[in-house]
Design a protein around this motif. Structure first.
Motif, PDB file in Angstrom:
ATOM      1  N   GLY A   1      37.401 101.613  30.032  1.00  0.00           N
ATOM      2  CA  GLY A   1      36.873 102.736  29.479  1.00  0.00           C
ATOM      3  C   GLY A   1      35.033 102.254  29.909  1.00  0.00           C
ATOM      4  N   VAL A   2      35.329 101.403  31.474  1.00  0.00           N
ATOM      5  CA  VAL A   2      34.236 100.814  32.098  1.00  0.00           C
ATOM      6  C   VAL A   2      33.666 102.111  32.845  1.00  0.00           C
ATOM      7  CG1 VAL A   2      35.650  98.943  32.090  1.00  0.00           C
ATOM      8  CG2 VAL A   2      36.095  99.812  34.289  1.00  0.00           C
ATOM      9  N   THR A   3      34.104 103.365  33.142  1.00  0.00           N
ATOM     10  CA  THR A   3      33.323 104.829  33.911  1.00  0.00           C
ATOM     11  C   THR A   3      32.391 105.160  32.422  1.00  0.00           C
ATOM     12  OG1 THR A   3      34.795 105.760  32.941  1.00  0.00           O
ATOM     13  CG2 THR A   3      35.523 105.246  35.343  1.00  0.00           C
ATOM     14  N   GLY A   4      32.450 104.457  31.608  1.00  0.00           N
ATOM     15  CA  GLY A   4      31.679 105.058  30.471  1.00  0.00           C
ATOM     16  C   GLY A   4      29.845 104.230  30.860  1.00  0.00           C
ATOM     17  N   ARG A   5      28.982 104.906  30.185  1.00  0.00           N
ATOM     18  CA  ARG A   5      27.412 103.724  29.821  1.00  0.00           C
ATOM     19  C   ARG A   5      27.636 102.668  30.074  1.00  0.00           C
ATOM     20  NH1 ARG A   5      23.384 103.578  26.592  1.00  0.00           N
ATOM     21  NH2 ARG A   5      24.851 104.769  25.145  1.00  0.00           N
ATOM     22  N   MET A   6      28.023 101.793  28.514  1.00  0.00           N
ATOM     23  CA  MET A   6      28.516 101.046  27.629  1.00  0.00           C
ATOM     24  C   MET A   6      29.525 100.014  28.565  1.00  0.00           C
ATOM     25  SD  MET A   6      26.703  99.178  25.851  1.00  0.00           S
ATOM     26  CE  MET A   6      25.804 100.252  24.862  1.00  0.00           C
TER      27      MET A   6
ATOM     28  N   HIS B   1      29.112  96.009  29.904  1.00  0.00           N
ATOM     29  CA  HIS B   1      30.458  94.043  29.895  1.00  0.00           C
ATOM     30  C   HIS B   1      31.388  94.838  31.733  1.00  0.00           C
ATOM     31  CE1 HIS B   1      30.939  95.005  25.786  1.00  0.00           C
ATOM     32  NE2 HIS B   1      30.561  96.045  25.643  1.00  0.00           N
ATOM     33  N   LEU B   2      31.639  95.293  32.394  1.00  0.00           N
ATOM     34  CA  LEU B   2      31.823  95.411  33.164  1.00  0.00           C
ATOM     35  C   LEU B   2      30.849  94.494  34.402  1.00  0.00           C
ATOM     36  CD1 LEU B   2      33.763  95.052  36.197  1.00  0.00           C
ATOM     37  CD2 LEU B   2      33.005  97.173  36.068  1.00  0.00           C
ATOM     38  N   VAL B   3      29.491  95.232  34.790  1.00  0.00           N
ATOM     39  CA  VAL B   3      28.635  94.384  35.655  1.00  0.00           C
ATOM     40  C   VAL B   3      28.140  93.357  34.798  1.00  0.00           C
ATOM     41  CG1 VAL B   3      26.659  95.482  36.848  1.00  0.00           C
ATOM     42  CG2 VAL B   3      28.217  96.657  36.752  1.00  0.00           C
TER      43      VAL B   3
ATOM     44  N   ILE C   1      29.819  87.160  34.879  1.00  0.00           N
ATOM     45  CA  ILE C   1      30.109  85.029  34.959  1.00  0.00           C
ATOM     46  C   ILE C   1      30.568  85.344  35.947  1.00  0.00           C
ATOM     47  CG2 ILE C   1      32.295  84.047  34.043  1.00  0.00           C
ATOM     48  CD1 ILE C   1      31.762  85.668  31.627  1.00  0.00           C
ATOM     49  N   ARG C   2      31.539  86.358  37.187  1.00  0.00           N
ATOM     50  CA  ARG C   2      32.461  85.927  38.575  1.00  0.00           C
ATOM     51  C   ARG C   2      30.864  84.990  39.607  1.00  0.00           C
ATOM     52  NH1 ARG C   2      37.006  88.940  39.477  1.00  0.00           N
ATOM     53  NH2 ARG C   2      36.010  89.412  41.571  1.00  0.00           N
ATOM     54  N   GLU C   3      30.016  85.737  39.148  1.00  0.00           N
ATOM     55  CA  GLU C   3      28.467  85.067  40.267  1.00  0.00           C
ATOM     56  C   GLU C   3      27.869  84.223  39.916  1.00  0.00           C
ATOM     57  OE1 GLU C   3      25.444  88.972  39.795  1.00  0.00           O
ATOM     58  OE2 GLU C   3      27.118  90.392  40.692  1.00  0.00           O
TER      59      GLU C   3
ATOM     60  N   HIS D   1      32.048  97.733  43.866  1.00  0.00           N
ATOM     61  CA  HIS D   1      31.975  95.889  43.714  1.00  0.00           C
ATOM     62  C   HIS D   1      32.996  94.587  43.973  1.00  0.00           C
ATOM     63  CE1 HIS D   1      28.869  96.041  40.317  1.00  0.00           C
ATOM     64  NE2 HIS D   1      29.790  97.983  40.137  1.00  0.00           N
ATOM     65  N   GLY D   2      33.756  95.331  44.921  1.00  0.00           N
ATOM     66  CA  GLY D   2      34.782  94.943  45.393  1.00  0.00           C
ATOM     67  C   GLY D   2      35.475  93.888  44.720  1.00  0.00           C
TER      68      GLY D   2
END
Length: 383
Positions: A12-17, A22-24, A30-32, A65-66
């Motif tokens: 569901g990461v193509t949705g707004r929330m 959650h992803l970005v 956290i990765r950054e 996002h690589g």
């Protein structure tokens, strides 16, 4: 420094929330920062695997996002033994089936709310997760917001004395979609697709009230569809069959009363999109997403009602701002980090599928209250 990788299927990461928060702003953030420091020279590294129905959208997101892993085949992803966690940010109507599959595959579960469209479905998920021996969590982001963290600090410090009442105002004008594009997806306004402000917001109010002020013991609500026709993402009119406003009164354990208005058909005349005023015997506070202001009883003015004279002072100026006194991270990210630590270090975590079921229960009872015109007690849920 030792890196410990946790692979997360994110549906569901193509949705707004799912994308923004959650992803970005959570997993990629956290990765950054170099991963999540677990102590003793160990860092947790979240590895997302993007899942959804639209291949071109997933491919574009991954490239942006690589990231290298994405799939439209949920069953294949869940069959991958290297996947540790299944995360769900789909539309509510698709959530239960997907989470059941993930539980059957032995994956830990982290999901948006509401967890199901009815309380029995939500309890069923909690039972299945318990029987499978997996760990599970439900997004309850509002309690991690700076404004409510400051409010919690005031409560813990005894600022209010006896808390008497909580008054909440949430909402904004969501454009109908004809002459200006709507800010929310059209399914939110179709009951047959799991839409409605009650099923969206009452689960939030359940955990906010439960965590800060006490368990909800009864609910009385009036639910309305103020805007009966809207226009979808393709400019086509459709009937808005779901509620877009709800006016709720909640009795809390301990005696306090909460009144919360939720509306997508209201124009904002407050400092933030959501605000809670808490009144107690020793003081009051008004908290929003980020800010919190207080008025102690020793500094409370003595206004006198006189409709024949103009107001000579600004009531807002009589309140004091609560200082930050801390660095506040994104609320979604903060909860993700707690859940990941729960997964790998077995640290305590209380916001699970049973907490999610309480939110679904309150929404269900709120809708029944409005439909039947009566107040309902909120019974304790058990598995």
């Amino acid at each position: 420094m030792t890196r410990r990788t946790v692979r997360i299927a994110m549906n569901g990461v193509t949705g707004r929330m799912g994308y923004r928060q959650h992803l970005v702003r959570s997993i990629l953030a956290i990765r950054e920062q170099g991963g999540l420091d677990l102590g003793d020279g160990e860092v947790l590294w979240p590895e997302p695997v993007l899942v959804g129905r639209r291949a071109h959208a997933l491919e574009e997101l991954a490239a942006r996002h690589g990231l290298t892993e994405w799939s439209t085949d949920l069953d294949a992803v869940l069959a991958d033994e290297s996947i540790d966690i299944y995360f769900d940010a789909q539309v509510t109507s698709a959530r239960v089936e997907a989470i059941k599959k993930a539980i059957a595959a032995g994956k830990h579960i982290y999901t948006e709310k509401p967890t199901a469209t009815d309380v029995e479905g939500a309890l069923d998920l909690a039972r299945l997760a318990r029987d499978a021996g997996i760990k599970h969590g439900v997004v309850q982001d509002k309690i991690f917001l700076p404004g409510l963290l400051k409010l919690k600090r005031l409560i813990d410090g005894g600022f209010f004395g006896e808390i008497l009442s909580v008054r909440g105002e949430f909402g904004y004008w969501v454009f109908e979609g004809d002459w200006q594009e709507a800010q929310r997806p059209s399914w939110n306004y179709r009951a047959e697709d799991g839409g409605g402000i009650v099923v969206d917001m009452f689960p939030h109010w359940e955990y906010v009230l439960h965590e800060l002020f006490g368990q909800v013991t009864s609910v009385s609500a009036h639910v309305q569809t103020h805007i009966p026709q809207r226009w979808d993402e393709h400019g086509k009119p459709y009937a808005a069959t779901a509620d877009d406003a709800a006016y709720g009164i909640f009795q809390l354990a301990g005696g306090a009363v909460a009144q919360i208005n939720s509306s997508w058909a209201v124009r904002v005349n407050r400092d933030e999109l959501v605000e809670f005023q808490v009144d107690g015997t020793h003081g009051s506070a008004v908290a929003g997403l980020r800010n919190c202001r207080v008025q102690h009883r020793s500094a409370t003015p003595k206004p006198v009602w006189n409709p024949d004279l103009p107001v000579t002072e600004s009531f807002r100026d009589q309140w004091q701002e609560v200082p930050d006194n801390a660095e506040f991270d994104n609320g979604f990210k903060a909860q993700w980090e707690l859940f990941l630590r729960h997964i790998v270090l077995d640290e305590p975590y209380t916001w699970d599928l049973m907490a999610g079921a309480r939110g679904v229960q309150l929404a269900e009872l709120g809708l029944r209250s409005s439909a039947e015109g009566r107040r309902f007690d909120v019974p304790e849920l058990t598995l």
